[in-house]
Design a protein around this motif. Structure first.
Motif, short mmCIF file in Angstrom:
data_model
loop_
_atom_site.label_atom_id
_atom_site.label_comp_id
_atom_site.label_asym_id
_atom_site.label_seq_id
_atom_site.Cartn_x
_atom_site.Cartn_y
_atom_site.Cartn_z
N ILE A 121 8.22 12.47 7.52
CA ILE A 121 7.94 11.86 6.46
C ILE A 121 9.11 10.95 6.19
O ILE A 121 10.18 11.55 6.06
N ARG A 122 8.87 9.57 6.38
CA ARG A 122 9.87 8.70 6.24
C ARG A 122 9.94 8.15 4.42
O ARG A 122 8.74 7.55 4.06
N PRO A 151 0.94 -1.30 0.03
CA PRO A 151 -0.08 0.12 0.17
C PRO A 151 0.62 1.35 0.07
O PRO A 151 2.04 1.31 0.45
N ARG A 152 0.31 2.36 -0.38
CA ARG A 152 1.00 3.60 -0.61
C ARG A 152 1.28 3.94 0.79
O ARG A 152 0.55 4.10 1.76
N LEU A 153 2.58 4.52 1.07
CA LEU A 153 2.96 4.82 2.41
C LEU A 153 2.80 6.59 2.48
O LEU A 153 2.59 7.15 3.74
N LEU A 154 2.73 7.44 1.33
CA LEU A 154 2.54 8.79 1.32
C LEU A 154 1.34 9.08 0.65
O LEU A 154 0.81 8.54 -0.37
N THR A 155 0.61 10.07 1.27
CA THR A 155 -0.72 10.31 1.00
C THR A 155 -0.32 11.50 0.02
O THR A 155 0.78 12.18 -0.21
N ALA A 156 -1.38 12.34 -0.61
CA ALA A 156 -1.23 13.25 -1.74
C ALA A 156 -0.67 14.45 -0.95
O ALA A 156 0.01 15.23 -1.21
N ASP A 157 -1.21 14.72 0.22
CA ASP A 157 -0.90 15.74 1.30
C ASP A 157 0.62 15.59 1.53
O ASP A 157 1.38 16.73 1.49
N ASP A 158 1.18 14.41 1.71
CA ASP A 158 2.40 14.08 2.14
C ASP A 158 3.27 14.62 0.95
O ASP A 158 4.25 15.02 0.93
N GLU A 159 2.87 14.01 -0.23
CA GLU A 159 3.57 14.24 -1.47
C GLU A 159 3.71 15.70 -1.58
O GLU A 159 4.80 16.38 -2.17
N ASP A 160 2.55 16.53 -1.64
CA ASP A 160 2.52 18.10 -1.69
C ASP A 160 3.64 18.84 -0.65
O ASP A 160 4.38 19.64 -1.08
N PHE A 161 3.55 18.38 0.58
CA PHE A 161 4.39 18.71 1.49
C PHE A 161 6.07 18.57 1.05
O PHE A 161 6.83 19.35 1.13
N VAL A 162 6.20 17.51 0.33
CA VAL A 162 7.61 17.06 0.07
C VAL A 162 7.94 18.14 -1.06
O VAL A 162 9.16 18.64 -1.05
#
Length: 149
Positions: free
Chosen positions: A131-132, A85-96
């Protein structure tokens, strides 16, 4: 004794579609084998014969026939599922992405440009939003979003 498994009567369009897939060898092997299974079953062949024909397990042939009887030609297309399963949400990706496009000095870092290693370390140690993410996954995410260093 168990009832023999047979494909339901094919409509003209379904038969033509299966024949097109079998005749055209440029399609995926999964679609090709499933179309052969359906056509062989429609031709009156038993499951063991079809399994030998397409070099598949008898249970696989039965599953394809049952699926076709339920949903029709959509069973020809493979539905790959599973995986991690995906570990990063869309919000996490935006933060990155937001962090990667911000100058490190504005975030209190003693250097002027990010490297992949420094960015991954910063994201991991961030207290507000940890975020890992590995360096390889980070590199892919940045490339996919068009962020260059």
């Amino acid at each position: 004794m168990a009832r023999t498994v047979r494909v339901r009567r094919l409509t003209e369009q379904e038969g033509q579609k299966a024949q097109r897939i079998v005749r055209r060898s440029s399609t995926s092997t999964v679609r090709y084998r499933r179309a052969v299974m359906l056509l062989a079953s429609a031709g009156g062949n038993s499951v063991p014969v079809i399994a030998r024909l397409v070099q598949a397990d008898e249970d696989t042939v039965r599953d394809v026939i049952h699926k076709f009887n339920e949903i029709g030609p959509a069973c020809l297309d493979p539905r790959w599922a599973g995986g991690r399963p995906r570990l990063l949400t869309a919000d996490d990706e935006d933060f990155v992405i937001q962090t990667a496009t911000t100058r490190p000095t504005k975030l209190g870092k003693p250097f002027t440009r990010w490297s992949i290693r420094k960015l991954a370390d910063h994201l991991r140690r961030n207290v507000a939003h940890p975020i890992r993410i590995g360096r390889g996954a980070l590199r892919l995410l940045l490339a996919r979003r068009g962020v260059t260093f």
